[in-house]
Design a protein around this motif. Structure first.
Motif, short mmCIF file in Angstrom:
data_model
loop_
_atom_site.label_atom_id
_atom_site.label_comp_id
_atom_site.label_asym_id
_atom_site.label_seq_id
_atom_site.Cartn_x
_atom_site.Cartn_y
_atom_site.Cartn_z
N ASP A 155 0.83 -1.21 0.00
CA ASP A 155 0.00 0.00 0.00
C ASP A 155 0.86 1.26 0.00
O ASP A 155 0.57 2.23 -0.70
CB ASP A 155 -0.94 0.01 1.20
N GLU A 156 1.91 1.22 0.78
CA GLU A 156 2.83 2.36 0.83
C GLU A 156 3.48 2.59 -0.53
O GLU A 156 3.61 3.72 -0.99
CB GLU A 156 3.90 2.09 1.90
N LEU A 157 3.84 1.50 -1.20
CA LEU A 157 4.44 1.60 -2.53
C LEU A 157 3.45 2.18 -3.54
O LEU A 157 3.80 3.04 -4.34
CB LEU A 157 4.94 0.24 -2.99
N LEU A 158 2.20 1.72 -3.48
CA LEU A 158 1.18 2.25 -4.40
C LEU A 158 0.96 3.74 -4.20
O LEU A 158 0.84 4.51 -5.16
CB LEU A 158 -0.13 1.48 -4.24
N GLU A 159 0.93 4.18 -2.93
CA GLU A 159 0.77 5.61 -2.65
C GLU A 159 1.95 6.40 -3.19
O GLU A 159 1.79 7.48 -3.76
CB GLU A 159 0.62 5.83 -1.15
N GLY A 188 1.73 6.68 -6.88
CA GLY A 188 0.70 7.65 -7.24
C GLY A 188 1.19 9.08 -7.09
O GLY A 188 0.83 9.95 -7.88
N ARG A 189 2.01 9.33 -6.07
CA ARG A 189 2.59 10.67 -5.88
C ARG A 189 3.71 10.94 -6.87
O ARG A 189 4.05 12.08 -7.14
CB ARG A 189 3.15 10.79 -4.46
N GLY A 190 4.30 9.88 -7.40
CA GLY A 190 5.40 10.04 -8.35
C GLY A 190 6.76 10.14 -7.69
O GLY A 190 7.74 10.52 -8.33
N PHE A 191 6.87 9.81 -6.40
CA PHE A 191 8.16 9.88 -5.70
C PHE A 191 8.27 8.70 -4.75
O PHE A 191 7.42 8.49 -3.89
CB PHE A 191 8.27 11.19 -4.91
N ILE A 192 9.34 7.95 -4.91
CA ILE A 192 9.62 6.82 -4.03
C ILE A 192 10.89 7.18 -3.26
O ILE A 192 11.92 7.47 -3.86
CB ILE A 192 9.84 5.51 -4.81
N GLU A 210 14.52 4.74 1.24
CA GLU A 210 14.27 3.54 2.03
C GLU A 210 13.31 2.59 1.31
O GLU A 210 13.54 1.38 1.25
CB GLU A 210 13.69 3.93 3.40
N LEU A 211 12.25 3.16 0.75
CA LEU A 211 11.29 2.33 0.03
C LEU A 211 11.91 1.75 -1.24
O LEU A 211 11.64 0.61 -1.61
CB LEU A 211 10.02 3.14 -0.31
N GLU A 212 12.77 2.52 -1.88
CA GLU A 212 13.46 2.04 -3.08
C GLU A 212 14.34 0.84 -2.74
O GLU A 212 14.38 -0.14 -3.49
CB GLU A 212 14.30 3.17 -3.68
N LEU A 248 5.12 -5.47 -8.20
CA LEU A 248 4.06 -4.47 -8.10
C LEU A 248 4.51 -3.15 -8.71
O LEU A 248 3.74 -2.50 -9.43
CB LEU A 248 3.67 -4.26 -6.63
N ARG A 249 5.75 -2.76 -8.46
CA ARG A 249 6.26 -1.52 -9.04
C ARG A 249 6.26 -1.60 -10.56
O ARG A 249 5.92 -0.64 -11.24
CB ARG A 249 7.65 -1.22 -8.54
N LEU A 250 6.64 -2.72 -11.09
CA LEU A 250 6.69 -2.89 -12.54
C LEU A 250 5.29 -2.75 -13.16
O LEU A 250 5.09 -1.99 -14.10
CB LEU A 250 7.29 -4.25 -12.88
N VAL A 251 4.33 -3.46 -12.59
CA VAL A 251 2.97 -3.45 -13.14
C VAL A 251 2.29 -2.11 -12.90
O VAL A 251 1.75 -1.48 -13.81
CB VAL A 251 2.13 -4.61 -12.55
N ALA A 252 2.28 -1.65 -11.64
CA ALA A 252 1.61 -0.39 -11.32
C ALA A 252 2.29 0.79 -12.01
O ALA A 252 1.62 1.72 -12.46
CB ALA A 252 1.59 -0.18 -9.80
N GLY A 253 3.60 0.74 -12.09
CA GLY A 253 4.32 1.81 -12.79
C GLY A 253 3.92 1.89 -14.27
O GLY A 253 3.72 2.98 -14.81
N ALA A 254 3.78 0.73 -14.89
CA ALA A 254 3.36 0.72 -16.30
C ALA A 254 1.94 1.27 -16.45
O ALA A 254 1.65 2.05 -17.37
CB ALA A 254 3.44 -0.69 -16.87
N LEU A 255 1.06 0.88 -15.55
CA LEU A 255 -0.31 1.39 -15.60
C LEU A 255 -0.36 2.90 -15.37
O LEU A 255 -1.10 3.62 -16.05
CB LEU A 255 -1.19 0.67 -14.58
N LEU A 256 0.41 3.37 -14.41
CA LEU A 256 0.44 4.82 -14.15
C LEU A 256 1.04 5.58 -15.33
O LEU A 256 0.58 6.68 -15.66
CB LEU A 256 1.21 5.10 -12.86
#
Length: 146
Positions: free
Chosen positions: A10-14, A17-21, A24-26, A38-46
């Protein structure tokens, strides 16, 4: 962590969505298989969403102004037609009342004589009934044609 779920998804999705990771999360995404996927799929969708918004055809201000003016003009015409129809109905009712007041007895006597002279057969009654039913429908259709 289980193989199917990561508590930081959830934190990664947020963050996506903000456009900044954050750093630490990276680092977590690099170490966690689920979050990496998740980053690969959600990033492509975004990315697709951003591209679709960028390519969306937005009408010009002139076109929007013209559409607004057209809708306002049509609304004013509908209101004017409605007012005219009410005025015509009131005038017709007033005229019928005047005729009834001034010529009521004469008209009633004439109608009574005319009805008495007619011999009502079944086809004639059907014709009169059909005329009485279809006349308002025909008037409605004629009044609402564009």
């Amino acid at each position: 962590m289980s193989a199917d779920l990561c508590v930081r998804e959830d934190e990664l999705l947020e963050a996506l969505g903000r456009g900044f990771i954050g750093v630490e999360l990276e680092e977590h995404v690099a170490a966690c298989e689920n979050c990496g996927e998740l980053r690969l799929v959600a990033g492509a969708l975004l990315d697709e969403r951003v591209e679709a918004i960028r390519e969306a055809a937005v009408p010009s201000a002139e076109a929007m102004w013209w559409r607004i003016q057209l809708r306002q003009r049509e609304a004013a015409q509908r209101a004017a037609r409605r007012s005219l129809l009410i005025g015509q109905a009131a005038t017709l009712a007033f005229a019928a009342a005047l005729i009834a007041v001034f010529f009521g007895t004469d008209v009633a006597a004439g109608v009574t004589e005319a009805l008495a002279s007619l011999s009502f057969s079944t086809p004639l009654l059907f014709a009169i009934a059909a005329g009485l039913l279809l006349a308002p429908i025909a008037g409605y259709v004629v009044a609402h044609e564009k």
